[in-house]
Design a protein around this motif. Structure first.
Motif, PDB file in Angstrom:
ATOM      1  N   PHE A  47       4.751  -2.867  -7.282  1.00 19.90           N
ATOM      2  CA  PHE A  47       4.027  -2.246  -7.767  1.00 19.90           C
ATOM      3  C   PHE A  47       2.624  -2.765  -7.927  1.00 19.90           C
ATOM      4  N   GLY A  48       2.974  -3.932  -8.418  1.00 17.76           N
ATOM      5  CA  GLY A  48       1.746  -4.324  -7.901  1.00 17.76           C
ATOM      6  C   GLY A  48       1.043  -5.050  -6.744  1.00 17.76           C
ATOM      7  N   PHE A  49       1.479  -4.619  -5.455  1.00 12.55           N
ATOM      8  CA  PHE A  49       1.027  -4.983  -4.502  1.00 12.55           C
ATOM      9  C   PHE A  49       0.715  -3.532  -3.600  1.00 12.55           C
ATOM     10  N   ILE A  50       1.434  -2.464  -4.230  1.00 12.80           N
ATOM     11  CA  ILE A  50       0.823  -1.115  -3.656  1.00 12.80           C
ATOM     12  C   ILE A  50      -0.578  -1.395  -4.219  1.00 12.80           C
ATOM     13  N   GLU A  51      -0.337  -1.949  -5.417  1.00 16.04           N
ATOM     14  CA  GLU A  51      -2.182  -1.396  -6.337  1.00 16.04           C
ATOM     15  C   GLU A  51      -3.080  -2.226  -6.025  1.00 16.04           C
ATOM     16  N   ALA A  52      -2.802  -3.497  -5.406  1.00 16.67           N
ATOM     17  CA  ALA A  52      -3.226  -4.243  -4.910  1.00 16.67           C
ATOM     18  C   ALA A  52      -3.902  -3.830  -3.255  1.00 16.67           C
ATOM     19  N   VAL A  53      -3.273  -3.507  -2.030  1.00 20.86           N
ATOM     20  CA  VAL A  53      -4.041  -3.039  -0.855  1.00 20.86           C
ATOM     21  C   VAL A  53      -4.310  -1.790  -1.459  1.00 20.86           C
ATOM     22  N   ARG A  54      -4.194  -1.181  -2.423  1.00 21.15           N
ATOM     23  CA  ARG A  54      -4.795   0.456  -2.327  1.00 21.15           C
ATOM     24  C   ARG A  54      -6.586  -0.080  -3.126  1.00 21.15           C
ATOM     25  N   ALA A  55      -6.539  -1.246  -3.093  1.00 20.46           N
ATOM     26  CA  ALA A  55      -7.473  -1.646  -4.088  1.00 20.46           C
ATOM     27  C   ALA A  55      -8.519  -1.830  -2.778  1.00 20.46           C
ATOM     28  N   GLN A  56      -8.194  -2.088  -2.109  1.00 22.99           N
ATOM     29  CA  GLN A  56      -9.228  -2.195  -0.743  1.00 22.99           C
ATOM     30  C   GLN A  56      -9.325  -1.704   0.365  1.00 22.99           C
ATOM     31  N   PRO A  57     -10.843  -1.299   0.142  1.00 18.65           N
ATOM     32  CA  PRO A  57     -11.240  -0.606   0.414  1.00 18.65           C
ATOM     33  C   PRO A  57     -10.108   0.097   2.142  1.00 18.65           C
TER      34      PRO A  57
END
Length: 121
Positions: free
Chosen positions: A62-72
């Protein structure tokens, strides 16, 4: 068409199985052992799709996906969750984090290849 895939899973066996299934299908595969390592590997590549486990040390799926999605540059990169979990609330949480799809382990290699082509092709 060769697709580039980043697969993040803390299980060496699962990484080996993914490598076998995807390399045989012509994918270029990058592997990472957990979410933190996944973000490090991601910094140097531009994958067509990402596969992530949920239960991992240091940084979970979950944290990984959120961090990926935070990158434009990765807002639209398809992310498939590959996990032993099957609970509806976890699927909903993964979708909320930005996951594109959900595949339950053990996976069927041809189905995984087909799913990757569908989301990334």
């Amino acid at each position: 068409m060769s697709l580039t895939v980043l697969a993040v899973d803390d299980s060496r066996t699962m990484r080996d199985m993914l490598e076998l299934a995807l390399k045989d299908a012509g994918f270029t595969l990058h592997l990472a052992e957990d979410g933190v390592h996944g973000l490090e590997v991601l910094a140097g590549i531009a994958p067509d799709a990402i596969i992530s486990d949920i239960n991992m040390p240091r940084l979970d799926g979950f944290g990984f996906i959120e961090a990926v999605r935070a990158q434009p540059r990765h807002r639209a990169t398809p992310i498939l969750v590959l996990t032993t979990e099957n609970a509806p609330e976890l699927k909903a949480r993964a979708r909320a984090a930005g996951a594109t799809g959900w595949i339950v382990k053990p996976f069927d290699p041809p189905k995984l290849v087909k799913a990757l082509h569908m989301v990334a092709g």
